[in-house]
Design a protein around this motif. Structure first.
Motif, short mmCIF file in Angstrom:
data_model
loop_
_atom_site.label_atom_id
_atom_site.label_comp_id
_atom_site.label_asym_id
_atom_site.label_seq_id
_atom_site.Cartn_x
_atom_site.Cartn_y
_atom_site.Cartn_z
N PRO A 177 -10.98 5.75 -53.14
CA PRO A 177 -11.43 4.67 -54.03
C PRO A 177 -12.18 5.18 -55.24
O PRO A 177 -12.14 4.55 -56.31
N ALA A 178 -12.87 6.33 -55.11
CA ALA A 178 -13.56 6.89 -56.28
C ALA A 178 -12.57 7.23 -57.38
O ALA A 178 -12.81 6.94 -58.57
N ALA A 179 -11.44 7.83 -57.02
CA ALA A 179 -10.42 8.17 -58.01
C ALA A 179 -9.86 6.91 -58.67
O ALA A 179 -9.66 6.86 -59.90
N GLY B 233 -13.22 15.79 -60.17
CA GLY B 233 -13.51 17.06 -59.50
C GLY B 233 -14.99 17.40 -59.53
O GLY B 233 -15.55 17.87 -58.54
N ILE B 234 -15.64 17.15 -60.67
CA ILE B 234 -17.08 17.41 -60.77
C ILE B 234 -17.84 16.50 -59.82
O ILE B 234 -18.78 16.93 -59.12
N PHE B 235 -17.45 15.23 -59.78
CA PHE B 235 -18.10 14.28 -58.87
C PHE B 235 -17.97 14.75 -57.42
O PHE B 235 -18.93 14.72 -56.65
N ILE B 236 -16.78 15.18 -57.05
CA ILE B 236 -16.55 15.65 -55.68
C ILE B 236 -17.43 16.86 -55.38
O ILE B 236 -18.07 16.94 -54.32
N ASN C 36 -21.52 4.22 -53.10
CA ASN C 36 -20.46 3.75 -52.21
C ASN C 36 -19.22 4.63 -52.25
O ASN C 36 -18.22 4.32 -51.60
N LEU C 37 -19.29 5.72 -53.02
CA LEU C 37 -18.15 6.62 -53.16
C LEU C 37 -18.46 8.03 -52.65
O LEU C 37 -17.67 8.94 -52.84
N ILE D 15 -17.82 5.65 -45.51
CA ILE D 15 -16.44 5.29 -45.17
C ILE D 15 -16.23 3.81 -44.96
O ILE D 15 -15.12 3.38 -44.63
N ASP D 16 -17.27 3.00 -45.14
CA ASP D 16 -17.07 1.57 -44.97
C ASP D 16 -16.27 1.00 -46.13
O ASP D 16 -15.87 1.72 -47.04
#
Length: 596
Positions: A116-118, A22-25, A153-154, A159-160
């Motif tokens: 993919p980050a999760a 959540g913090i990353f988002i 990349n996250l 979106i690639d």
């Protein structure tokens, strides 16, 4: 201070990982917020990904991945997979009735990278708990966010497929370290199959972890069931992903995607793993012989069945490499990047070498197996950065559990010191270093060979590639009657996303002949360039002043693009007025006149 056993029944840490996600988002949304409404996608591949999704939703067949708005009417051959398209398309379809198509796209390109980050955050936390220590996962979590080659990349708008490839690598790591051998092998095999279906960028690293599993079987016979399920899941999963996702073009004997070439290798390799592990000999020397024999069979099969795949994987010509591929920034060695990028990319792997070595020294057989396997794969990835810097993301991801292991070893020793200074500053510095934060904190103080004066940087910013592709600066082209645009390779995908026009080609290696022609045309003298551009049926010529360097050395002072950038005019090119601060040069081709 740290518990070495990684209990699978211990749940609270997962809630903290969710908080970290959540913090990353929140942080990445804040940094990228201004670019969301304008669809300021990060690079060429992100733009083409969105164009491909749009075409699919508009009715282009599932298995047809040609981009028909490049090199019309035949279209440009794209070697990609539909797998990364799925979440983007799904979000757009779900939200379009509620928000409208434009806003649904904005939400899709914002949310899709967080999937993919999760996966990566949970996977790396799990691996670190198993390899380093049960309580070491916070270090790993922070390190994922601080490892810029990974976290970039996250981000929203990214979106690639690169984020998905890293997610699959992290799942292979999860399977490799799973205490339940059969389950771990199955996770590894399915993640390997999915990774191959997405693309071949991670093939070296997943192969290394597969080889580490075989070595574990040789020296630790208990790894037999992990190897058996790895083989079965790789063979079966690759077959399933091929049947579901292979494009029409990838059903040919091509070497740069999951085609019959790599499917055959995966099925043969998986079958051999199952066969040699079925009744494993007790003597490790017999197991070694069987493993070597299997490896030789796979290598010989690949060499004799598909000799055309023994050359450069991309299959591009030497001229395309010289003019284009060798000049791609991420394809250059890490030694050709700035000092800041060099230090940031290598910092975590350097710490992880020490960390994995200490884990091997103090761990039992299972921890030794995990640390040796992950450490060896990381060393190879780090070495390959001196060939192509883009491999730094895999190296950093593989390094994180080792760096966390170094923290686990250092902290008890620092905490036992009689000096308050050592305890406080030592532990703090160890945390900052092993979490990957140190190179971020000192990065601005490191010399940058590309750093320019403030005035030069301001000018570069005004004509940057991002500005050239902004919604505002592309609006004039977008409002012109639909036509065919001749432009730089890297501008072509942006033209597809922001305008209704078609383009002459794009930066995708299967179309290397058109790539070479594009570069040579823009470098050519105006008379020759005119003939070549007119032969494509182009209606417009679009140049970005921030990309004039991509035409390469040789004839800049005489070439068309360079002369136009210096203000030259030709009566076969009618300038289309743009605002003074617009970094683009836009022309309409006329049918009369001669160059002058």
């Amino acid at each position: 201070m740290f518990e070495w056993a990684a209990s699978e029944e211990d749940r609270p840490w997962k809630r903290w990982v969710l908080l970290g996600l959540g913090i990353f988002i929140a942080v990445t949304l804040a940094t990228k917020w201004s670019g969301l409404a304008d669809l300021t996608l990060i690079d060429t591949d992100d733009n083409l990904r969105l164009a491909q999704v749009r075409d699919w939703l508009a009715g282009q067949p599932w298995s047809d991945l040609r981009q028909y708005r490049m090199e019309p009417p035949a279209g440009a051959d794209i070697h990609w997979s539909r797998i990364p398209d799925l979440p983007i398309a799904g979000i757009i379809l779900l939200l379009t009735p509620l928000l409208g198509g434009a806003m649904a796209e904005v939400v899709a390109v914002t949310v899709a990278p967080f999937i993919p980050a999760a996966i990566i955050l949970f996977a790396i936390a799990t691996v670190t708990r198993r390899v380093a220590a049960k309580g070491a996962w916070p270090i790993a979590l922070i390190a994922v966010l601080m490892a810029t080659s990974v976290s970039m990349n996250l981000m929203p708008l990214r979106i690639d497929h690169h984020g998905w490839q890293l997610a699959m690598l992290s799942l292979v790591m999860v399977g490799f370290t799973d205490p339940r051998h059969a389950r771990g092998g199955a996770i590894m095999g399915l993640a390997i199959a999915c990774s191959l279906a997405i693309g071949l960028e991670m093939i070296i690293f997943i192969a290394l972890l597969g080889a580490a599993t075989v070595l574990g079987w040789i020296f630790f016979a208990g790894e037999r069931y992990r190897m058996m399920t790895l083989g079965a899941a790789t063979a079966g999963g690759s077959t399933l992903f091929y049947l579901l996702f292979a494009s029409d073009a990838n059903r040919q004997l091509v070497c740069d995607a999951l085609s019959p070439v790599w499917l055959s290798n995966a099925v043969l390799g998986g079958a051999l793993l199952v066969a040699i592990a079925w009744k494993a000999p007790r003597d490790w020397r017999w197991r070694t012989g069987l493993a070597l024999s299997a490896g030789l069979i796979i290598a010989a099969f690949h060499a004799f069945a598909f000799p055309h795949c023994l050359s450069r994987l991309e299959g591009v010509s030497d001229e395309a490499v010289r003019l284009w591929l060798s000049r791609v920034h991420e394809a250059k060695p890490i030694t050709e990047q700035s000092v800041r990028i060099f230090v940031t990319a290598l910092f975590l792997p350097a710490l992880a070498i020490v960390g994995y070595a200490l884990l091997v020294k103090r761990g039992g057989k299972e921890r030794q197996r995990m640390a040796l396997g992950l450490g060896a794969a990381m060393l190879v990835a780090t070495g390959l950065m001196f060939w192509q810097s883009r491999l730094g993301a895999a190296a950093q991801l593989l390094a994180i559990p080792g760096a966390a292991g170094l923290f686990v070893v250092l902290v008890p020793r620092l905490a036992a010191s009689y000096s308050m200074l050592v305890r406080v500053l030592g532990i703090s510095l160890a945390f900052i270093a092993t979490s990957g934060a140190l190179p971020i904190l000192v990065g601005n103080y490191l010399p940058d060979k590309n750093r320019k004066s403030e005035a030069e940087q301001d000018e570069d910013d005004a004509i940057s590639r991002e500005r050239c592709g902004s919604r505002e600066d592309m609006a004039i082209l977008a409002n012109l009657p639909q036509g065919h645009v001749y432009t730089f390779l890297d501008m072509a995908p942006r033209v597809l996303v922001m305008t209704p026009h078609t383009t002459v080609t794009g930066p995708y290696h299967r179309n290397h002949e058109a790539i070479v022609d594009n570069i040579l045309t823009l470098r050519a003298k105006p008379d020759q360039a005119r003939r070549r551009i007119e032969a494509t049926g182009a209606d417009y010529l679009l140049l970005c002043r921030g990309q004039l360097d991509v035409i390469g050395p040789g004839v800049e002072d005489q070439g068309l693009a360079w002369q136009l950038g210096k203000g030259a005019s030709f009566d076969w090119l009618e300038p289309i007025a743009v605002s003074d601060d617009n970094p683009n040069l836009l022309y309409r081709l006329t049918t009369q006149g001669s160059s002058g």
